[in-house]
Design a protein around this motif. Structure first.
Motif, short mmCIF file in Angstrom:
data_model
loop_
_atom_site.label_atom_id
_atom_site.label_comp_id
_atom_site.label_asym_id
_atom_site.label_seq_id
_atom_site.Cartn_x
_atom_site.Cartn_y
_atom_site.Cartn_z
N SER A 243 -5.53 -17.92 11.92
CA SER A 243 -6.94 -17.76 11.53
C SER A 243 -7.31 -16.30 11.28
N LEU A 244 -6.38 -15.39 11.52
CA LEU A 244 -6.68 -13.95 11.41
C LEU A 244 -6.04 -13.30 10.20
N ALA A 245 -5.00 -13.89 9.66
CA ALA A 245 -4.32 -13.30 8.51
C ALA A 245 -5.28 -13.18 7.32
N ILE A 246 -5.12 -12.13 6.57
CA ILE A 246 -5.93 -11.93 5.36
C ILE A 246 -5.30 -12.75 4.24
N THR A 247 -6.08 -13.62 3.65
CA THR A 247 -5.56 -14.52 2.61
C THR A 247 -6.22 -14.32 1.25
N LYS A 248 -7.40 -13.73 1.24
CA LYS A 248 -8.15 -13.62 -0.02
C LYS A 248 -8.36 -12.14 -0.40
N PHE B 16 -3.13 -3.89 0.19
CA PHE B 16 -4.21 -3.30 0.98
C PHE B 16 -5.18 -4.39 1.44
N HIS B 17 -5.75 -4.18 2.62
CA HIS B 17 -6.91 -4.97 3.03
C HIS B 17 -7.99 -4.82 1.95
N PRO B 18 -8.72 -5.89 1.64
CA PRO B 18 -9.74 -5.80 0.58
C PRO B 18 -10.74 -4.66 0.78
N SER B 19 -11.01 -4.29 2.04
CA SER B 19 -11.99 -3.23 2.30
C SER B 19 -11.47 -1.84 1.91
N LEU B 20 -10.17 -1.73 1.61
CA LEU B 20 -9.61 -0.43 1.22
C LEU B 20 -9.62 -0.22 -0.29
N VAL B 21 -10.41 -0.99 -1.00
CA VAL B 21 -10.42 -0.90 -2.46
C VAL B 21 -10.74 0.52 -2.94
N SER B 22 -11.53 1.26 -2.19
CA SER B 22 -11.90 2.62 -2.60
C SER B 22 -10.72 3.58 -2.57
N THR C 116 -4.12 -4.07 7.85
CA THR C 116 -4.52 -2.96 6.99
C THR C 116 -3.58 -2.87 5.80
N ILE C 117 -2.28 -2.82 6.09
CA ILE C 117 -1.24 -2.93 5.07
C ILE C 117 -0.58 -4.29 5.27
N ILE C 118 -0.79 -5.19 4.34
CA ILE C 118 -0.53 -6.62 4.57
C ILE C 118 0.76 -7.07 3.87
N PRO C 119 1.68 -7.67 4.63
CA PRO C 119 2.90 -8.26 4.03
C PRO C 119 2.59 -9.65 3.48
N TYR C 120 1.94 -9.69 2.33
CA TYR C 120 1.29 -10.92 1.89
C TYR C 120 2.27 -12.01 1.46
N ASN C 121 3.55 -11.71 1.34
CA ASN C 121 4.54 -12.74 1.00
C ASN C 121 5.35 -13.19 2.21
N ASN C 122 4.96 -12.76 3.39
CA ASN C 122 5.75 -13.01 4.59
C ASN C 122 5.17 -14.19 5.38
N ASP C 123 5.93 -15.27 5.49
CA ASP C 123 5.46 -16.46 6.19
C ASP C 123 5.24 -16.20 7.67
N ILE C 124 6.05 -15.30 8.26
CA ILE C 124 5.89 -15.00 9.68
C ILE C 124 4.52 -14.39 9.94
N TYR C 125 4.06 -13.57 9.02
CA TYR C 125 2.73 -12.96 9.16
C TYR C 125 1.66 -14.05 9.23
N GLN D 57 -11.86 -10.02 12.40
CA GLN D 57 -11.90 -9.95 10.93
C GLN D 57 -13.11 -9.19 10.40
N ASN D 58 -14.30 -9.59 10.80
CA ASN D 58 -15.50 -8.94 10.25
C ASN D 58 -15.63 -7.50 10.73
N LYS D 59 -15.28 -7.27 11.99
CA LYS D 59 -15.41 -5.93 12.54
C LYS D 59 -14.46 -4.96 11.86
N GLN D 60 -13.20 -5.36 11.73
CA GLN D 60 -12.25 -4.45 11.08
C GLN D 60 -12.59 -4.25 9.61
#
Length: 395
Positions: free
Chosen positions: A68-73, A84-90, A53-62, A273-276
């Protein structure tokens, strides 16, 4: 009417049973108080994965922990480290306007990873080894509520959080149905016997009194809401419907201090991924619309929104492209003129996890409750929570 028939027919009244037993019947509507503070609670049931939901996008451990589950795009980058997760754009506008505060690493000592037990802990504000029969909001209403509609949950059943030692709120997922049910001839038939000397001394007296109070509350809610129906267009999902009803209650100036809503389905052991993504999209779009509705009616300034989930998820993904029950998680606070908006604190280290592979908590969730009770609702937080907790600076 005999006892057996009474109990059989009383199933019709099941949605009206969550009200206190000690009040006198009331039909007159008190003058409505304007400008006092309201709290809206949103429960993400099932254990939302805070790390996606709140993504540490620069963290290699993540990324290594979730191949296959990490958010990359399409991550919505909010700081140099967190997005933010892309779905939280609002929620982006709320963040940019200083109307969203995100508290990371929220939990409690000796965390429990059972849904039911952890939810009880969050709803009662107990220690992990302690079992309480009343909820933190119910205990607050014990001191500051005197009518069932002072606290409303948008569901068919009342959560433990809303049950006090002397006071319970109203539970309904449709106030119009609540009103129609209260007008059913069954109620008139039952209540016509209330003054019968034999029955009034019967052990069904509690149920009679409950029905009288529920009938009055249903009438009050309906009569005061029907003239201020929302003109805001909401998303077409059940959670949005809950928030639309809450907005109508708030914008109608109901004498209600606490509203409780929920969005379920976050127990993502497989194919997460899709469900969340779908659930977070429902949450963000519905909340954004809700805030717009309140702003349109100048009631947002007196409304605070708290979003929590009973626990987070394990840092490492499992073999089914999902996550197991975890511990610390993030909490969202939404409101106008927050003292500290954006990220209240940094994400806990992914290098130093607990023995189960979970994030280590930093903020006790009860400090959030204490802050809301003390600073927002102007209540004695120590008396409600049964002990003194630190106050935070987000409001």
């Amino acid at each position: 009417m005999d006892r057996r028939k009474f109990l059989k027919d009383s199933a019709l009244a099941s949605s009206l049973m969550f009200v206190p037993s000690f009040l006198k019947a009331f039909e007159s509507v008190d003058s409505i108080r304007l400008g006092y503070k309201r709290l809206v609670v949103v429960q993400l049931a099932g254990g939302n994965d805070g790390l996606n939901t709140i993504i540490p996008y620069n963290n290699d451990i993540y990324y290594n922990s979730r191949p296959s589950l990490a958010i990359t795009k399409d991550i919505i980058r909010m700081t140099d480290d967190l997005g933010f997760h892309p779905s939280l754009v609002s929620l982006r506008n709320l963040y940019d306007n200083g109307e969203l505060s995100i508290l990371n690493n929220v939990g409690y000592p000796n965390p429990v990873r059972s849904h039911f037990r952890s939810m009880d802990i969050w709803q009662t504000a107990s220690d992990s080894h302690q079992y309480l029969q009343s909820g933190w909001l119910g205990r607050y209403m014990d001191m500051h509520g005197n009518k069932p509609y002072n606290a409303i949950e948008m569901d068919e059943q009342l959560s433990l959080a809303m049950k006090g030692e002397h006071f319970n709120g109203i539970a309904t997922n449709d106030y119009k149905i609540l009103h129609r049910t209260a007008k059913d001839p069954f109620f008139k038939s039952v209540l016509s016997h209330y003054n019968d000397a034999h029955l009034s001394e019967h052990n069904l007296g509690y149920l009679y009194q409950t029905m009288i109070e529920a009938k009055s509350s249903a009438k009050y809610i309906y009569e005061n809401t029907k003239v201020r129906l929302s003109k805001q267009e909401y998303p077409q999902n059940g959670f949005a419907k809950q928030l639309k009803n809450v907005a109508q209650f708030i914008n109608s100036n109901l004498d209600t201090k606490v509203f409780y809503t929920s969005l379920g389905g976050f127990d993502t052991h497989a194919n997460q991924q899709n469900k969340q993504a779908r659930l977070l999209s429902q949450y963000a779009e519905s909340i954004s619309t809700f805030v717009k509705d309140l702003k349109r009616n100048d009631t947002f300034k007196d409304t605070l929104i708290l979003t929590f989930s009973e626990f987070g998820r394990r840092v490492k993904q499992n073999a089914a492209n999902g996550t197991e029950h975890g511990a610390a998680n993030n909490v969202f606070i939404i409101g106008k003129n927050l003292k500290q908006s954006g990220f209240y604190n940094n994400l806990a280290s992914l290098e130093q996890l607990d023995d189960n592979g979970d994030l280590i908590y930093e903020i006790d969730f009860r400090t959030i409750y204490a802050t809301i009770l003390n600073k927002w609702l102007k209540a004695d937080d120590k008396e409600v929570l049964n002990r003194d907790f630190e106050k935070l600076d987000f409001i």
